[in-house]
Design an enzyme around this catalytic site. Sequence first.
Site, PDB file in Angstrom:
ATOM      1  N   GLU A  47     -31.206  22.941  32.096  1.00  0.00           N
ATOM      2  CA  GLU A  47     -30.984  21.554  31.718  1.00  0.00           C
ATOM      3  C   GLU A  47     -29.513  21.211  31.888  1.00  0.00           C
ATOM      4  O   GLU A  47     -28.652  22.112  31.932  1.00  0.00           O
ATOM      5  CB  GLU A  47     -31.438  21.302  30.282  1.00  0.00           C
ATOM      6  CG  GLU A  47     -30.672  22.055  29.226  1.00  0.00           C
ATOM      7  CD  GLU A  47     -31.246  21.850  27.825  1.00  0.00           C
ATOM      8  OE1 GLU A  47     -32.439  21.504  27.706  1.00  0.00           O
ATOM      9  OE2 GLU A  47     -30.500  22.037  26.858  1.00  0.00           O
ATOM     10  N   HIS A  60     -31.165  18.733  22.885  1.00  0.00           N
ATOM     11  CA  HIS A  60     -30.462  19.942  22.455  1.00  0.00           C
ATOM     12  C   HIS A  60     -28.966  19.691  22.307  1.00  0.00           C
ATOM     13  O   HIS A  60     -28.402  18.806  22.958  1.00  0.00           O
ATOM     14  CB  HIS A  60     -30.673  21.081  23.458  1.00  0.00           C
ATOM     15  CG  HIS A  60     -32.089  21.536  23.546  1.00  0.00           C
ATOM     16  ND1 HIS A  60     -32.662  21.977  24.718  1.00  0.00           N
ATOM     17  CD2 HIS A  60     -33.063  21.607  22.612  1.00  0.00           C
ATOM     18  CE1 HIS A  60     -33.915  22.314  24.494  1.00  0.00           C
ATOM     19  NE2 HIS A  60     -34.177  22.099  23.224  1.00  0.00           N
ATOM     20  N   LEU A  63     -28.060  26.108  42.863  1.00  0.00           N
ATOM     21  CA  LEU A  63     -29.151  27.080  42.854  1.00  0.00           C
ATOM     22  C   LEU A  63     -29.850  27.136  44.215  1.00  0.00           C
ATOM     23  O   LEU A  63     -30.210  28.213  44.698  1.00  0.00           O
ATOM     24  CB  LEU A  63     -30.161  26.722  41.750  1.00  0.00           C
ATOM     25  CG  LEU A  63     -29.711  27.015  40.314  1.00  0.00           C
ATOM     26  CD1 LEU A  63     -30.600  26.296  39.311  1.00  0.00           C
ATOM     27  CD2 LEU A  63     -29.742  28.528  40.046  1.00  0.00           C
ATOM     28  N   ALA A 118     -27.773  29.022  46.640  1.00  0.00           N
ATOM     29  CA  ALA A 118     -27.761  30.454  46.341  1.00  0.00           C
ATOM     30  C   ALA A 118     -29.052  31.150  46.741  1.00  0.00           C
ATOM     31  O   ALA A 118     -29.123  32.380  46.717  1.00  0.00           O
ATOM     32  CB  ALA A 118     -27.510  30.660  44.851  1.00  0.00           C
ATOM     33  N   GLY A 119     -30.084  30.371  47.113  1.00  0.00           N
ATOM     34  CA  GLY A 119     -31.317  30.985  47.587  1.00  0.00           C
ATOM     35  C   GLY A 119     -32.531  30.723  46.745  1.00  0.00           C
ATOM     36  O   GLY A 119     -33.635  31.178  47.072  1.00  0.00           O
ATOM     37  N   THR A 129     -35.657  28.558  45.193  1.00  0.00           N
ATOM     38  CA  THR A 129     -36.501  27.450  45.614  1.00  0.00           C
ATOM     39  C   THR A 129     -36.370  26.343  44.571  1.00  0.00           C
ATOM     40  O   THR A 129     -36.730  26.534  43.404  1.00  0.00           O
ATOM     41  CB  THR A 129     -37.971  27.886  45.726  1.00  0.00           C
ATOM     42  OG1 THR A 129     -38.076  28.915  46.716  1.00  0.00           O
ATOM     43  CG2 THR A 129     -38.861  26.717  46.105  1.00  0.00           C
ATOM     44  N   VAL A 130     -35.823  25.212  44.997  1.00  0.00           N
ATOM     45  CA  VAL A 130     -35.582  24.106  44.072  1.00  0.00           C
ATOM     46  C   VAL A 130     -36.357  22.886  44.580  1.00  0.00           C
ATOM     47  O   VAL A 130     -36.075  22.387  45.682  1.00  0.00           O
ATOM     48  CB  VAL A 130     -34.086  23.773  43.968  1.00  0.00           C
ATOM     49  CG1 VAL A 130     -33.880  22.608  43.005  1.00  0.00           C
ATOM     50  CG2 VAL A 130     -33.295  24.992  43.502  1.00  0.00           C
ATOM     51  N   PRO A 131     -37.332  22.386  43.840  1.00  0.00           N
ATOM     52  CA  PRO A 131     -38.108  21.227  44.291  1.00  0.00           C
ATOM     53  C   PRO A 131     -37.265  19.951  44.223  1.00  0.00           C
ATOM     54  O   PRO A 131     -36.154  19.941  43.705  1.00  0.00           O
ATOM     55  CB  PRO A 131     -39.273  21.183  43.302  1.00  0.00           C
ATOM     56  CG  PRO A 131     -38.729  21.816  42.059  1.00  0.00           C
ATOM     57  CD  PRO A 131     -37.767  22.868  42.511  1.00  0.00           C
ATOM     58  N   THR A 132     -37.829  18.890  44.727  1.00  0.00           N
ATOM     59  CA  THR A 132     -37.118  17.603  44.721  1.00  0.00           C
ATOM     60  C   THR A 132     -37.214  16.889  43.373  1.00  0.00           C
ATOM     61  O   THR A 132     -36.440  15.974  43.101  1.00  0.00           O
ATOM     62  CB  THR A 132     -37.692  16.692  45.818  1.00  0.00           C
ATOM     63  OG1 THR A 132     -39.114  16.540  45.595  1.00  0.00           O
ATOM     64  CG2 THR A 132     -37.462  17.284  47.200  1.00  0.00           C
TER      65      THR A 132
END
Length: 608
Positions: A231, A273, A292, A295-296, A298-301
Amino acid sequence: MATGQLFSRNTQALFYNYKQLPIQRMLDFDFLCGRETPSVAGIINPGSEGFQKLFFGQEEIAIPVHAAIEAACAAHPTADVFINFASFRSAAASSMAALKLPTIKVVAIIAEGVPESDTKQLIAYARANNKVIIGPATVGGVQAGAFKIGDTAGTIDNIIQCKLYRPGSVGFVSKSGGMSNEMYNTIARVTDGIYEGIAIGGDVFPGSTLSDHILRFNNIPQIKMVVVLGELGGRDEYSLVEAMKQGKVTKPVVAWVSGTCARLFKSEVQFGHAGAKSGGEMESAQAKNQALKVAGATVPTSFEALESAIKETFDKLVEEGKVSPIKEVTPPQIPEDLSSAIKSGKVRAPTHIISTISDDRGEEPCYAGVPMSSIIEQGYGVGDVISLLWFKRSLPRYCTKFIEICIMLCADHGPCVSGAHNTIVTARAGKDLVSSLVSGLLTIGPRFGGAIDDAARYFKDACDRNLTPYEFVEGMKKKGIRVPGIGHRIKSRDNRDKRVELLQKFARSNFPAVKYMEYAVQVETYTLSKANNLVMNVDGAIGSLFLDLLAGSGMFTKQEIDEIVQIGYLNGLFVLARSIGLIGHTFDQKRLKQPLYRHPWEDVLYTK
């Protein structure tokens, strides 16, 4: 920080600050997973010792309760997890006490709002001593099929839906406990499920970081891929970025950092938080997601696309043969608690107690339907409260006043009567208040203070049958029964009991009718013709006048009056009243520091 698996099917925990629901949920999870032993070895409740009854499946078990952390650790040396449900005020101190004990390896701190300076001290000590802190402000964590902390994963229905009763292949770590529950469900839909899941907590300084746990996951062979939910705020995710760049994380990582909507606000926004607040561009969700991805990972849209990204990554591992199919098992059914089954209408159960005089279920207690506040606001007295609790109705003021007069007149009759004597002897023996009071009360009976009901019963029967005083007294004599309410050890024709005179005077001035009292007076006139001491005593006065109160008030049926006399209501007045005096005698003896009583020899007739 530990480098491998934290929990197993044999892991046991100590639970600090007893909370029934989270402990029961842990035990239900144990049963669901087929564990042979409960995961909660002991409970620590400062100042308390003993046992708490809980359920392990169908079996009811007793879990030991300890007053101190040290005692619990000594009693359960194999319990290496400390689950801390203390408030934020005491969470740090109790957590540090646990960390300092050699048997404890993992501490989970549930409380939010733990001072940051205290948290930093805990983190420093844990890292220096190779221990793990999960939290503060965490729901905990779970190893599927093995062990879970407190309320992690929520209800049993959710746990079953998320397939947490058996291990999967996915390691999951998040800051949010609530989102963890959501993600366990999501992961179970598109993969074979979770192997281990951790919510590190939402505070600015978590006891362990996202990267700490991901590096652990990398060393656990059963975990084939990792899902991360970060987050905005803080820079924890960048430690994961560095670890990935350095090749320390070799397993596929699917990641998403929530909070991309923060840019839509013109000013800085504090999310749920304490740590969910962007302190600059690098702490934004967009920057972290991009780092991220580079760095490799898998990051979704978007968060909505996270499920698809997890599915694609898992399906690829299956195709490559890196994930073996898991044999599905049917978990055992958790017996439903009686209270929830009744609430849902599945079962019905009889009650064990019936109460018609009071009710404490609402905002305030009620006596016979009258709220406590009304009793105070309307100036009710002791007599009014007795009328509500004993007779279940509000009696007229003259009735409640009569009840109060009876209590005042019968509160005590000096130290020489049997009840007071017993109480005094008991108090001088060093016994407590209740024991001294009861020893006096136990003497109440037909010969001492317990004749009110009998007096009322016999006077009523004779009066209702229109017996003359002669017929009544002589009839009792033939049966070998003394007339209750008549006769006194001290009082006589020329030395009447003042209490009797006061009661009769009040009744003649306030009661609508005194039929039964007048009948008792006629009986007294006849008995005095036989002996000078056969005067009406206070039992006879109260017994006859209470009959007039019940009959003259118009609020009781004949059946109710008979029942009141039969049950023993009227003796209850003497018991209540005399308790006041007996308590007074107890305090008097203790205040005077009187020694143990021994009866003098010269007052005993020794004979063969």
